[in-house]
Design a protein around this motif. Structure first.
Motif, PDB file in Angstrom:
ATOM      1  N   ASP A 188      -7.765   1.682  -5.742  1.00 27.31           N
ATOM      2  CA  ASP A 188      -7.185   3.139  -5.715  1.00 27.31           C
ATOM      3  C   ASP A 188      -8.104   4.114  -4.831  1.00 27.31           C
ATOM      4  O   ASP A 188      -9.081   4.375  -5.381  1.00 27.31           O
ATOM      5  CB  ASP A 188      -6.942   3.562  -7.168  1.00 27.31           C
ATOM      6  N   TYR A 214     -11.184   1.250 -16.190  1.00 22.40           N
ATOM      7  CA  TYR A 214     -10.140   0.748 -15.671  1.00 22.40           C
ATOM      8  C   TYR A 214     -10.557  -0.851 -16.251  1.00 22.40           C
ATOM      9  O   TYR A 214     -11.770  -1.052 -16.132  1.00 22.40           O
ATOM     10  CB  TYR A 214     -10.002   0.322 -14.088  1.00 22.40           C
ATOM     11  N   GLY A 263      -2.099   0.601 -15.242  1.00 17.36           N
ATOM     12  CA  GLY A 263      -2.690  -0.575 -14.767  1.00 17.36           C
ATOM     13  C   GLY A 263      -3.070  -1.521 -15.822  1.00 17.36           C
ATOM     14  O   GLY A 263      -3.223  -2.607 -15.944  1.00 17.36           O
ATOM     15  N   HIS A 266       0.866  -1.047   0.021  1.00 13.84           N
ATOM     16  CA  HIS A 266       0.008  -0.119  -0.119  1.00 13.84           C
ATOM     17  C   HIS A 266       0.902   1.260   0.005  1.00 13.84           C
ATOM     18  O   HIS A 266       1.975   1.453   0.964  1.00 13.84           O
ATOM     19  CB  HIS A 266      -0.833  -0.079   1.342  1.00 13.84           C
ATOM     20  N   ASN A 319      -3.609   6.956  -3.559  1.00  9.36           N
ATOM     21  CA  ASN A 319      -2.939   5.932  -2.848  1.00  9.36           C
ATOM     22  C   ASN A 319      -3.235   4.806  -3.609  1.00  9.36           C
ATOM     23  O   ASN A 319      -4.041   4.713  -4.388  1.00  9.36           O
ATOM     24  CB  ASN A 319      -3.749   5.662  -1.320  1.00  9.36           C
ATOM     25  N   VAL A 320      -2.319   3.677  -3.737  1.00  8.63           N
ATOM     26  CA  VAL A 320      -2.595   2.529  -4.506  1.00  8.63           C
ATOM     27  C   VAL A 320      -2.389   1.387  -3.558  1.00  8.63           C
ATOM     28  O   VAL A 320      -1.274   1.093  -2.732  1.00  8.63           O
ATOM     29  CB  VAL A 320      -1.729   2.417  -5.624  1.00  8.63           C
ATOM     30  N   THR A 327      -5.284  -4.356  -7.999  1.00  5.54           N
ATOM     31  CA  THR A 327      -4.992  -3.095  -7.456  1.00  5.54           C
ATOM     32  C   THR A 327      -6.331  -2.663  -7.054  1.00  5.54           C
ATOM     33  O   THR A 327      -7.348  -2.786  -7.453  1.00  5.54           O
ATOM     34  CB  THR A 327      -4.358  -2.035  -8.496  1.00  5.54           C
ATOM     35  N   ASN A 369      -8.265  -4.061 -11.685  1.00  2.55           N
ATOM     36  CA  ASN A 369      -8.782  -3.268 -10.695  1.00  2.55           C
ATOM     37  C   ASN A 369      -9.931  -3.653  -9.851  1.00  2.55           C
ATOM     38  O   ASN A 369     -10.916  -4.364 -10.377  1.00  2.55           O
ATOM     39  CB  ASN A 369      -9.125  -1.877 -11.259  1.00  2.55           C
ATOM     40  N   GLY A 422     -11.952   0.716  -4.842  1.00  2.00           N
ATOM     41  CA  GLY A 422     -11.121   2.027  -4.777  1.00  2.00           C
ATOM     42  C   GLY A 422     -12.167   2.843  -4.009  1.00  2.00           C
ATOM     43  O   GLY A 422     -13.410   2.343  -3.993  1.00  2.00           O
ATOM     44  N   VAL A 466       1.512   3.720  -9.379  1.00  2.00           N
ATOM     45  CA  VAL A 466       0.918   2.344  -9.602  1.00  2.00           C
ATOM     46  C   VAL A 466       1.958   1.330 -10.054  1.00  2.00           C
ATOM     47  O   VAL A 466       2.215   0.211  -9.569  1.00  2.00           O
ATOM     48  CB  VAL A 466      -0.199   2.034 -10.876  1.00  2.00           C
ATOM     49  N   ALA A 471      -1.806  -2.997  -3.824  1.00  2.00           N
ATOM     50  CA  ALA A 471      -1.797  -3.988  -4.779  1.00  2.00           C
ATOM     51  C   ALA A 471      -1.685  -5.275  -4.158  1.00  2.00           C
ATOM     52  O   ALA A 471      -1.277  -5.481  -2.880  1.00  2.00           O
ATOM     53  CB  ALA A 471      -0.476  -3.997  -5.660  1.00  2.00           C
ATOM     54  N   ILE A 481      -3.830   6.176 -13.721  1.00  2.00           N
ATOM     55  CA  ILE A 481      -4.025   4.929 -13.362  1.00  2.00           C
ATOM     56  C   ILE A 481      -4.355   3.785 -14.386  1.00  2.00           C
ATOM     57  O   ILE A 481      -3.896   2.639 -14.349  1.00  2.00           O
ATOM     58  CB  ILE A 481      -4.912   4.701 -12.123  1.00  2.00           C
TER      59      ILE A 481
END
Lengths: 808, 256, 169
Positions: free
Chosen positions: A155, A481, A185, A117, A210-211, A153, A192, A195, A136, A213, A181
């Motif tokens: 987000d 995404y 990605g 993170h 923030n991401v 991931t 994804n 988020g 990412v 994974a 993003i």
């Protein structure tokens, strides 16, 4: 210091030493400023002390980066230790690039889920597309360097006010971040899974990107980011993009407050993403993993982020008790640079391997010939750049000259500060210091909180709430995404409270992921905002029926040198810790085993030059595991005529709520959780889902119960509405509908009603039978002898367009 | 004897090759993932699939740089021998930019252009309804003509278009359009969201006249198991509509 | 009146790099390639001066951290190596590739509705290429590059805006 020399020993470097010790305060300040070194004078002098002499300019730059907030965690390290990080299912806690916890056995092997993170806030504010994309990119490298395949991931995003003074730049940043993003990605092929997004003035010139994974790795195939045992003499191989000066000083860049008058046109500030190169590097790397595993070769593997080659190589050595001797001249570069820039630059798409010399040729062949990296990106390749040495020194040389020769542990140990802080929460108020029953008592006296007037037009307020961008449908974002790549998505963004995916094609195990943190709550109370981030994340995972198993956190705060803002951070960490310790990992609830934080990140200095800090944002991700994903629950109502059951007592809690926002009201109280109720409701949801009792489920949070009900209607596959009777809640209508007390709503078919109730009773969950689903496109509400109807057609429009409007 | 061997060609930047190979294997064929630069290993397979992803990051435009790679001339030769060649999403873009689809002449006769989409500009990922409009090619023979199925799309450049006079009519006449975007009842409405990208005549998949080469924008490997289909995960690994693309391919190989 | 803007990248342009590499692999004898995003604005003539300034500060068009922007008709910019009309050693051709309908309604809306900038009536968008070739047969090479890589006639069109002779630096 010029004693007997063994190997590189303590020989003086060839580069000139900077006479720090001999400078007076004024000279030193001028010198540091002139060289763009953000170390304080005290820190510069401390460098001399730590290495036993004046440093070279190269060494000074190295410490500049290593002691920046971003790299050293100097303000936060002490506090992060209070988070619970251990649990029987944790394979690797915080410490390496990612955390790993066990998720079960597949095909006879034990597997770990790798989690990381991170934040990329400042770069995303400056060049939103590239900043988000490289964010990412960075986190994917964190997963891969553990030897794992990246599988998902999420987000969590925070942007400014799209209708305020800075609406032009806010909308630009928001759109470009989402594009960035997607632009990284999607080509990489990482789906994804979820988020969230909040818009608020405090993020006007400090967006948060923030991401999170996730990756999967067999437990016995984990690769560590350090020199392996017996690694003396191993070769250090740099893989990836040709090094340039991009993002130079990124670590200390993040530690400087963004000054809006200094929007430099210096291209060194832009980190250039190359997901195309990364795509090929990943495939080549997975090939290398195969070879390593086949022949059982001891290796170390680490990704490059802030501090580039220098930071990665020194950490790989120091954490294993070795040293490093790096020849900067062997680094494949795209431009001529002084050694310290080559060593510290943040060029993207690079990794570092430490391998026995016997394996080097194979590794080089895979990257340079089989996958022909240089045909993918100019100058990209794998190059041997150094070796592991026994002496615990960190040596950088180029063209026969030594530019750095310092103890390797000093390079990596960083510094720690005891920052002054002013907390807001009183010790006796903390969850761990109070009994749930005491707080219940107090909360029972909050009926007085309903002292404002009832709204004239319920429909109007209903529409206003649904249209708020943090409540409205996020389709406008997640449909940009790729959620389907890899073919493992079971519940995709927008269908339930958490995303759910399969892990292996021939297994029914599923992983759930949710990210949460309400900045409006944290603005009122950094402590409770953090607690509620944890409870919300756990509830979102449990709503699908998955067992919450681990947390990650990304702590986004203002300036730690300002006691009030440092206080917000400390309150936040205490809140996360207290909450996590009060929610037990369901399979081990009898042992009161907390759900552990396995990974995390801190981002400070999210403060504009005018001195205003962002709302404290402790963003929490909760990862859950479900044994059989076919039992995972989604939000949309499934049938007409089903029973609707409310889990958890409702209280009139509106502080910082969507309802108060829509009505322009202030005051009230936050929806403080009763932790034993949280636990019981979570256990109940897991059991209900496992026994296939509910048809649908939703957690109650932002926007209250009515928003949750409305969403269950909007997401239904058939036209459906609801008929509810809230008389039993004994609250005024608006208070019952819009209070943000956390809870759950479940849809249960008539024939499963008794089973549902007995599960709830067994888990000691307070519940209310509130009504049934109908075929009407409306929610009709009865409260005592009052009746009203909220039409869903308009509500659906408002909800579907809220984010669309904010991003136009 | 043994299983039919299908080559899944990985161009740098593609990302669907693994799940595509999985689908091929799951229906009983064997799959070799072959990199674009392994020229010696390409020819001689029984069939070929160009999977989805972002070859060359879609630079200049999607599929064009990959279409100029030497490996494509080998695939063209294999196509001329009648072997089944399937292009999915980015693979479809490569087939169009190389002229293999529609393949009436050797020129490039069409484009998969940037989407026209009022909701989301650029890349758009969603589930669509498709009507199978032709079953006389190697990949849709196991569907019923007129059948309506669901599959996901995920692309920013999927709008089938052409300036070639009469081409679309020709494609319609000859049954070379194998799938069209529709509403859930199979009606080809030209408005969004029923036509998600503005494609002419709602075209989602096109084959060549011989029926052995097909370019499709939807992703059948992502609609292979019911677990992958929204709201259907209770049905676990039961077959979903995309599976029959691969089963048809296998059947076409068994015929000879 | 019409004003035209070229926006380039300060960092390496991956599209440009891949395009050149591909042309070389196709034996199309292009000496060098440079690429810009192209914008044309149909504007209110009496707002020219302020719009030339304001439009450069629109983030969506120019992010100063990664972009540089040049008005194409700016005479003095001929001396700038990054300018589309810069005279290099070899002759070069300036080519505009656009979609068949190049209007960018979305950007026009952002300018007028989101940012409340007045005076812009129409916006078009395209890609500007400067292709430099050997002295002879330059135009033929340029057309080859376009036909085989840089444009697809089924949804795009191109216009050779001009030839810039060689002999410079």
């Amino acid at each position: 210091m010029n004693g007997k020399i063994k190997g590189v020993g303590v020989k003086l470097p060839d580069e000139e030493l900077v006479p720090i010790k001999e400078m007076d305060e004024k000279e030193l300040a001028e010198f540091l400023r002139g060289k763009s070194i953000s170390l304080s004078k005290e820190e510069a002098r401390l460098v001399c002390k730590k290495i036993g002499r004046n440093p070279t300019l190269t060494e000074l730059h190295i410490f500049n980066i290593q002691w920046s907030e971003h790299t050293s965690y100097k303000s936060s390290r002490k506090w992060l230790r209070i988070l619970p990080t251990e649990s029987p299912n944790v394979i690797l806690g915080p410490g390496e690039d990612s955390g790993i916890f066990r998720i079960g056995k597949f095909n006879g092997k034990s597997y770990g889920l790798v989690v990381s993170h991170e934040s990329h806030n400042h770069p995303s504010q400056v060049v939103p597309y590239e900043g988000a994309a490289t964010g990412v990119g960075g986190i994917i490298r964190d997963i891969v360097c553990m030897g794992a395949e990246v599988i998902a991931t999420a987000d969590p995003l925070r942007f400014g006010n799209p209708d305020g003074e800075m609406k032009g730049s806010v909308r630009y940043v928001a759109n470009a971040v989402i594009d960035g993003i997607a632009g990284y990605g999607n080509p990489l092929g990482i789906p994804n899974l979820g988020g969230d997004v909040y818009f608020s003035d405090s993020f006007n010139d400090n967006c948060l990107v923030n991401v999170v994974a996730l990756g999967i790795v067999a437990e016995d195939e984990i690769i560590h980011s350090r020199v392996p045992e017996g690694g003396e003499g191993f070769e250090v191989i740099l893989v990836g993009k040709a090094t340039d000066n991009s993002g130079f000083g990124g670590a200390s860049f993040a530690s400087l407050i963004l000054d809006d008058t200094k929007r430099e046109s210096d291209k060194g500030a832009v980190q250039v993403p190359d997901p195309f190169l990364k795509n090929v590097i990943l495939r080549a790397t997975y090939r290398v993993f195969e070879e390593v595993r086949k022949a059982n070769i001891p290796v170390g593997f680490k990704d490059l982020g802030a501090g580039g080659i220098m930071c990665a190589s020194s950490e790989m050595a120091s954490s294993a008790g070795y040293g490093m001797d790096i020849d900067i001249g062997k680094v494949h570069v795209s431009m001529e640079m002084p050694p310290f820039i080559t060593a510290c630059s943040e060029t993207q798409e690079r990794f570092l391997w430490v391998v026995p010399r016997s394996f080097s040729q194979t590794l080089l062949r895979i990257y340079n010939e089989d996958f022909a990296l240089s045909t993918i990106a100019e100058g990209a390749r794998a190059s041997v750049i150094g070796r592991v040495i026994k002496e615990k020194r960190y040596v950088l040389r180029q063209g026969g000259k030594v530019y750095c020769n310092v103890p390797v542990d000093e390079v990596t140990s960083g510094i720690t500060y005891e920052r002054e802080f002013i907390p807001k929460i009183k010790e006796e108020e903390r969850i761990i210091n109070r009994k749930d029953e005491e707080r219940e008592e107090e909360q029972n006296n909050w009926q007085a909180q309903c002292e404002f007037e009832e709204p004239d037009d319920y429909n109007e307020i209903f529409l206003k709430v649904l249209a708020l961008p943090h409540i409205a449908s996020k389709e406008r974002i997640y449909k940009h995404y790729d959620t389907e790549v890899k073919g493992l998505a079971v519940i995709r963004p927008g269908e339930a409270d958490a995303g759910v995916m399969a892990v292996f094609n021939n297994s029914k195990t599923g992983i759930a992921l949710s990210v949460d943190s309400n900045p409006f709550y944290s603005r009122e109370s950094p402590y409770w905002g953090a607690v509620l981030s944890v409870t919300e994340a756990v509830r979102n995972v449990a709503a699908t029926g998955a067992v919450p198993s681990a947390f990650t956190d990304c702590l986004n705060y203002g300036n730690p040198e300002k006691p009030e803002q440092m206080g917000q951070f400390v309150d936040g960490v205490r809140g996360l810790s207290d909450a996590a310790r009060s929610i037990y990992y369901p399979p081990l609830k009898d042992k009161k085993q907390p759900i552990p934080f396995v990974s995390g990140n801190v981002s400070f200095y999210n403060e504009s030059s005018s001195g205003s800090a962002i709302e404290p944002s402790p963003i929490v991700a909760c990862i859950g595991v479900i044994n059989d994903y076919s039992k995972a629950l989604t939000t949309g109502f499934k049938k007409r005529g089903s029973r609707i059951i409310l889990l958890g007592r409702r209280k009139p809690e509106f502080r910082a709520s969507a309802y108060f926002h829509a009505r322009g009201l202030k005051g009230g109280v936050l929806p403080l959780p009763n932790m034993s109720s949280v636990r019981n409701e979570v256990y109940a949801m897991i059991e209900l889902a496992d026994n296939k009792i509910p048809l649908a489920s939703h957690d109650i949070s932002d926007g209250g119960m009515i928003t949750a009900l409305a969403e269950m209607c909007f997401l239904a596959c058939i036209p459906v509405g609801a008929e509810i009777d809230i008389t039993g809640l004994k609250m005024r209508t608006d208070c019952a509908l819009f209070s943000e007390t956390q809870g759950f709503i479940i849809e249960v078919a008539e024939e499963n009603y008794n089973a549902a109730i007995s599960t709830l009773k067994k888990n000691k969950v307070e519940y209310f039978d509130i009504g049934r689903t109908t075929g009407e496109q409306a929610i009709s509400i009865k409260n005592g002898d009052k009746r009203m109807t909220l039409a869903l057609a308009d509500g659906s429009d408002a909800w579907r367009n809220g984010v669309v409007k904010a991003l136009k | 004897m043994g299983n039919k061997r299908i080559a899944v060609i990985y161009f740098p930047g593609m990302n669907c090759e693994n799940e595509t190979a999985h689908a091929i294997r799951a229906v009983g064929m064997s799959a070799d993932i072959i990199r674009w630069n392994m020229l010696d290993e390409v020819a001689g397979h029984d069939g070929y699939v160009l999977p989805g992803g972002w070859s060359y990051e879609d630079r200049v435009r999607a599929g064009v740089v990959a279409a100029r790679d030497p490996v494509v001339s080998i695939i063209k030769e294999e196509a001329e021998e009648g072997k089944p060649i399937l292009g999915i999403c980015n693979g479809a873009q490569i087939l169009v930019e190389s002229g293999m689809i529609p393949g009436i002449s050797s020129n490039v006769q069409a484009a998969l252009a940037p989407n026209i989409n009022p909701f989301i500009r650029g890349y758009y990922c969603t589930w669509v309804h498709l009507r199978i409009s032709s079953v006389s090619n190697a990949f849709t023979s196991l569907y019923k003509k007129g059948e309506v199925v669901r599959m996901p799309i995920a692309h920013g450049e999927g709008r089938f278009t052409t300036t070639e006079e009469g081409l679309v009519d020709y494609l319609e006449e000859k049954g070379m359009i194998s799938m069209k975007y529709t509403d859930k009842n199979g009606h080809t409405l030209s408005s969004f969201p029923f036509n998600p990208n503005g494609a002419l005549n709602n075209i989602a998949a096109v084959s060549n006249e011989e029926g052995n080469v097909m370019a499709m924008m939807p992703h059948p490997e992502r609609a292979f198991y019911m677990r992958q289909v929204p709201c259907s995960h209770k049905e676990g690994l039961s077959p979903a509509p995309g599976r029959r693309i691969f089963e048809s391919m296998k059947k076409s190989l068994e015929k000879d | 009146m019409l004003i035209e803007l070229a926006v380039g990248l300060k960092v390496p342009d991956n599209v440009e790099i891949t395009a050149l590499r591909t042309l070389r692999a196709l034996s199309i004898n292009v000496a060098s390639l440079k690429r810009w995003e192209y914008y044309s604005f149909e504007i209110d003539e009496n707002m020219e001066e302020q719009l030339r300034e304001t439009l450069l500060s629109v983030d969506v068009i120019v992010n100063a951290n990664k972009n540089y922007a040049l008005w194409i008709d700016n005479e003095q910019a001929d001396m700038d190596k990054n300018h589309p009309r810069y005279m290099g050693r070899l002759p070069s051709f300036l080519v505009l590739v656009e979609e068949q309908d190049p209007a960018d309604e979305h950007l026009l809306r952002i300018i007028s509705e989101r940012l409340l900038i007045g005076g812009v009536k129409h916006v078009e968008r395209g890609t500007l290429w400067r292709i430099s070739t050997p002295e002879k047969e330059g135009e033929g090479i340029v057309r080859q590059a376009l036909e085989q890589l840089l444009f697809n006639r089924h949804y795009q069109k191109y216009k050779i805006l001009g030839k810039i002779r060689g002999g410079g630096e």
